[in-house]
Design a protein around this motif. Sequence first.
Motif, PDB file in Angstrom:
ATOM      1  N   GLY A  67       0.915  -1.164  -0.045  1.00 25.05           N
ATOM      2  CA  GLY A  67       0.077  -0.022   0.021  1.00 25.05           C
ATOM      3  C   GLY A  67       0.774   1.337   0.096  1.00 25.05           C
ATOM      4  N   PHE A  68       0.137   2.296   0.353  1.00 19.08           N
ATOM      5  CA  PHE A  68       0.758   3.765   0.587  1.00 19.08           C
ATOM      6  C   PHE A  68       0.703   4.202   1.759  1.00 19.08           C
ATOM      7  N   HIS A  69       2.084   4.400   2.346  1.00 19.99           N
ATOM      8  CA  HIS A  69       2.039   4.329   3.706  1.00 19.99           C
ATOM      9  C   HIS A  69       2.764   5.804   3.892  1.00 19.99           C
ATOM     10  N   CYS A  70       2.769   6.274   5.474  1.00 20.07           N
ATOM     11  CA  CYS A  70       3.276   7.452   5.657  1.00 20.07           C
ATOM     12  C   CYS A  70       4.184   7.114   7.093  1.00 20.07           C
ATOM     13  N   LEU A  71       5.215   7.626   6.835  1.00 14.27           N
ATOM     14  CA  LEU A  71       6.418   7.386   8.014  1.00 14.27           C
ATOM     15  C   LEU A  71       6.787   8.630   8.629  1.00 14.27           C
ATOM     16  N   ASN A  72       7.094   8.512   9.945  1.00 13.95           N
ATOM     17  CA  ASN A  72       7.465   9.763  10.704  1.00 13.95           C
ATOM     18  C   ASN A  72       8.812   9.273  11.367  1.00 13.95           C
ATOM     19  N   LEU A  73      10.003   9.977  10.669  1.00 12.25           N
ATOM     20  CA  LEU A  73      11.107   9.759  11.137  1.00 12.25           C
ATOM     21  C   LEU A  73      11.793  10.857  12.063  1.00 12.25           C
ATOM     22  N   ASP A  74      12.609  10.311  12.929  1.00  9.98           N
ATOM     23  CA  ASP A  74      13.012  11.199  13.924  1.00  9.98           C
ATOM     24  C   ASP A  74      14.466  11.755  13.513  1.00  9.98           C
ATOM     25  N   THR A  75      14.492  13.032  13.325  1.00 15.92           N
ATOM     26  CA  THR A  75      15.959  13.797  12.830  1.00 15.92           C
ATOM     27  C   THR A  75      15.987  14.617  14.050  1.00 15.92           C
ATOM     28  N   SER A  76      15.779  14.530  15.208  1.00 17.74           N
ATOM     29  CA  SER A  76      15.910  15.493  16.093  1.00 17.74           C
ATOM     30  C   SER A  76      17.433  15.840  16.154  1.00 17.74           C
ATOM     31  N   ILE A  77      18.559  15.079  15.761  1.00 12.36           N
ATOM     32  CA  ILE A  77      19.930  15.532  15.773  1.00 12.36           C
ATOM     33  C   ILE A  77      20.052  16.765  15.195  1.00 12.36           C
ATOM     34  N   PHE A  78      19.469  17.128  14.139  1.00 11.44           N
ATOM     35  CA  PHE A  78      19.636  18.320  13.395  1.00 11.44           C
ATOM     36  C   PHE A  78      19.222  19.649  14.186  1.00 11.44           C
ATOM     37  N   LEU A  79      18.319  19.334  15.057  1.00  6.33           N
ATOM     38  CA  LEU A  79      17.886  20.332  16.000  1.00  6.33           C
ATOM     39  C   LEU A  79      18.810  20.372  17.185  1.00  6.33           C
ATOM     40  N   ASN A  80      18.952  19.363  17.816  1.00  9.49           N
ATOM     41  CA  ASN A  80      19.874  19.102  18.888  1.00  9.49           C
ATOM     42  C   ASN A  80      21.108  19.472  18.875  1.00  9.49           C
ATOM     43  N   ARG A  81      21.585  19.273  17.820  1.00  2.83           N
ATOM     44  CA  ARG A  81      23.131  19.309  17.399  1.00  2.83           C
ATOM     45  C   ARG A  81      23.340  20.219  16.350  1.00  2.83           C
ATOM     46  N   LYS A  82      22.461  21.170  15.923  1.00  2.00           N
ATOM     47  CA  LYS A  82      22.545  21.838  14.834  1.00  2.00           C
ATOM     48  C   LYS A  82      23.971  22.901  14.863  1.00  2.00           C
ATOM     49  N   ASN A  83      24.083  23.309  16.124  1.00  2.00           N
ATOM     50  CA  ASN A  83      25.496  24.265  16.089  1.00  2.00           C
ATOM     51  C   ASN A  83      26.568  23.543  15.726  1.00  2.00           C
ATOM     52  N   GLU A  84      26.797  22.192  16.383  1.00  2.11           N
ATOM     53  CA  GLU A  84      28.040  21.356  15.895  1.00  2.11           C
ATOM     54  C   GLU A  84      28.042  20.860  14.661  1.00  2.11           C
ATOM     55  N   LEU A  85      26.770  20.597  13.932  1.00  2.00           N
ATOM     56  CA  LEU A  85      26.654  20.267  12.596  1.00  2.00           C
ATOM     57  C   LEU A  85      27.125  21.447  11.524  1.00  2.00           C
ATOM     58  N   HIS A  86      26.461  22.416  12.250  1.00  2.00           N
ATOM     59  CA  HIS A  86      26.832  23.533  11.380  1.00  2.00           C
ATOM     60  C   HIS A  86      28.327  24.026  11.176  1.00  2.00           C
ATOM     61  N   GLN A  87      28.999  23.997  12.331  1.00  2.00           N
ATOM     62  CA  GLN A  87      30.297  24.199  12.206  1.00  2.00           C
ATOM     63  C   GLN A  87      31.092  23.364  11.508  1.00  2.00           C
ATOM     64  N   VAL A  88      30.936  21.849  11.755  1.00  2.00           N
ATOM     65  CA  VAL A  88      31.579  20.846  11.189  1.00  2.00           C
ATOM     66  C   VAL A  88      31.391  21.027   9.616  1.00  2.00           C
ATOM     67  N   ALA A  89      30.121  21.082   9.069  1.00  2.00           N
ATOM     68  CA  ALA A  89      29.818  21.280   7.651  1.00  2.00           C
ATOM     69  C   ALA A  89      30.353  22.484   7.081  1.00  2.00           C
ATOM     70  N   GLN A  90      30.347  23.526   7.766  1.00  2.00           N
ATOM     71  CA  GLN A  90      31.046  24.881   7.400  1.00  2.00           C
ATOM     72  C   GLN A  90      32.501  24.649   6.921  1.00  2.00           C
ATOM     73  N   GLN A  91      33.250  24.112   8.137  1.00  2.00           N
ATOM     74  CA  GLN A  91      34.679  23.940   7.886  1.00  2.00           C
ATOM     75  C   GLN A  91      35.065  22.727   6.698  1.00  2.00           C
ATOM     76  N   ALA A  92      34.232  21.661   6.958  1.00  2.00           N
ATOM     77  CA  ALA A  92      34.456  20.640   5.964  1.00  2.00           C
ATOM     78  C   ALA A  92      34.272  21.137   4.567  1.00  2.00           C
ATOM     79  N   SER A  93      33.097  21.561   4.167  1.00  2.00           N
ATOM     80  CA  SER A  93      32.709  21.832   2.949  1.00  2.00           C
ATOM     81  C   SER A  93      33.808  22.925   2.346  1.00  2.00           C
ATOM     82  N   ASN A  94      34.334  23.837   3.175  1.00  2.00           N
ATOM     83  CA  ASN A  94      35.256  24.938   2.704  1.00  2.00           C
ATOM     84  C   ASN A  94      36.497  24.023   2.481  1.00  2.00           C
TER      85      ASN A  94
END
Length: 775
Positions: free
Chosen positions: A264-291
């Motif tokens: 059938g056709f289904h709807c899933l709810n995925l927990d991606t709370s790490i993007f909220l709880n660790r957004k500052n850390e992820l922001h810095q890692v992504a900023q430095q790493a992408s550069n």
Amino acid sequence: MEEEVEEVEMESVGEDTEASGSIPFQLQFDKPVPFQVKMAEWNPEKDLLAIVTDESKVLLHRFNWQRLWTIIPGKYITSLCWSPDGKLIALGTEDGSIFLHDVENGKMLRSMRTHDAAVICLNWEEDALKAVDRDRHFVYEDRTTRFFPPPPRVPRIPGLSDGDLEETTQQLSSVSCQRFNILCSGDRDGCICFSIFGIFPIGKINIHNILLPNHLGTNYQYQLKNASISKVALSRDLCRLEVLCFGELIELGTSPKNNDTLVGFHCLNLDTSIFLNRKNELHQVAQQASNIEDVVEVVRASISVMSKQWTDAMSLFKSKFQAIASLIAEHGLDSNSQDEFLSLLLGVRTSPALQQFLLNTLGEAGVKRLSKTVDNTGKEVRTVLNEHLQPALEIIGFRVGELRGLSRWQARFKSVGLDEKLMDNVTETFGMLLIQAERFSRVLTIVLFLFQNFFNWVLKCTKILLQEPTDQVQQANSELVVVFLKFLLQSDPVEQLLEAKYSVEVDMETMKRIEQMVAFGGYRDVTFLERTLASECNKLEQCLKEAFLMPFTTVSETVACKGLAPLFPVASPTPSTSLPIPMSIHYYKDEVDRASEIDKASPNLTDYTCFKVLDGSLGLKNCIGIVRGFMSAGLGSSVNAEESCLDALLVHLPDQYDCVDLSLYKENQIVLLLNDLESNSETAEGSLMVMMQASDLPFVSVSLSMSDNIFLLHQLEDSMMNLDLDIGKFRAIPHHVTVPLAVSASRGLACVFSSQRHALVYILDEDEDEVSEME
């Protein structure tokens, strides 16, 4: 002429309005289009409409239908979305690639291959928290711009003009002033990828490998099989991801009793709370790493350009001096090029072969041309080295040092996978790359000096043979000529350092000294002198890949499924490839506080999911389903099955109409695009655009704990609502309409396309001030 046509169109609309009273959705214009449209989406910040044709051409139009540019990516486009700031367009392709294009000129800025199957859907969401950040005491500044100028560009490739270059723009990597955002993409094989700022991959999951929560009132754990993702939507706080997919639910540990009913056709709810709880850390890692990744590309390109420049010059040199070997063979001499030049240098003899080479084959003019070519090439290589390679290495070193420092802050950054040991390895490898760059610089200087000394000597010998004065020729060092003949005539140490396929020979005494120096600390690699500049760059890229893979893996492992809502059964697990159905997901401000009292920073938002039910499913025909509050339905392992419920509604459309497309709109509204089934595509006059107020609909609370029949819409058949066209706003469209329906929440616009290849733009809001400003 175009202005006159628009005036006539507006006058006709005004006449219709006066004749029939107030008509919702004022028509701005009706324009013919010379192509069939398969995708369209409005820019979230500007009056721009991106269009993808059936031939996978991408066009950008203004509100007045002025075309700004057209691009042909060269691949079949399967999905489209805008960046949150409206400056980039993301295109998903059939082969799993994602292209990022600049809105200003359509130029491709980045290409990523993150999927192995067609990218069916894209969703680009930024952090929308306006409340006071819970981590306001943790402020991080990207200090690179304080100490360094902007990073160097990729050096110009010989033979190409500046307009032919594909340069990485600073817009993609200089993200210190951007708000944290995530590009989410789903493919046909059930994989979902996450990229910070659209350029730094930070996670990947396969919904086939996710165990689904057991809140369906059964004794079994469920898993999806043969799933194909149709749509993904991140919440505005980035802590939840809603996924719509086709697939088969499998009960683990037992064989399903009615296997066909679980497809059938289904709807899933995925927990991606790490993007909220660790957004500052992820922001810095992504900023430095992408550069770092962008500047490493400058290093790699610089090495390639220097190799190309030097190889071209050396090919000319070898082609000229290889002629002496043929002349030696023709004269039957038992010697080689080195022997002949040494004989000339020592004054022993000048063979007929060498004399013929110097006077006839090479000549005075040939020596001067070769000398000038090698000298100019040396200057070009030195320019790339000084203006591109070395500045890039300085920036990489600083940013690697920043990441290394962050990795030691384990209380914050270990949870996002920034590993201290891996960063130490990157730091050491980068140090070795600095040594290789310095060695290359010194070798280049020595080789160029030896070449010029050799050419001066050859020019002097040529003039002596021609019995010309040699007082204008620069004096050559005989000992250095011997060094050149021994080490450079048949070999090329510069090319050797610029190619990864070579290995440098190091004497045993030097190796012993290096091994003894390891005891003083600072590095562990004792074989770095055997590697070349190119191979050291490759090693740095590999170390960076390993270091950045750890955050990718860590984030991927944290994403889990918190909710499952089977919506309706279908005959095939993956009908989305041949039978795409209209669907839309949106988040509205909640009238009732559904947010946790603990999490005060999260906005109170309620998710709405609207979709067309496939005809024949559950015996239904011509129906759309609406689900509300799935993300906050109290789903999770700690919740009893009886408590897992949400609001839903089944709406039956008039039999005369078919839902072509739909879109959730601002202020809890749903826009439907309907075709009159009783009219054909040539004479259709009864197509409609309808707007309903979702918050006023009679939603029914339904439970997800249905052990007898798990599909949600089974519970709604008895409470199905018939759509009354007398309620709400609707507008007749004088064309047979087709997909897509492009709705702009920020501008209050809707663009409708017809089968007769017309584009119609309507104003959805009664307040026309904003539209007047655009005009």
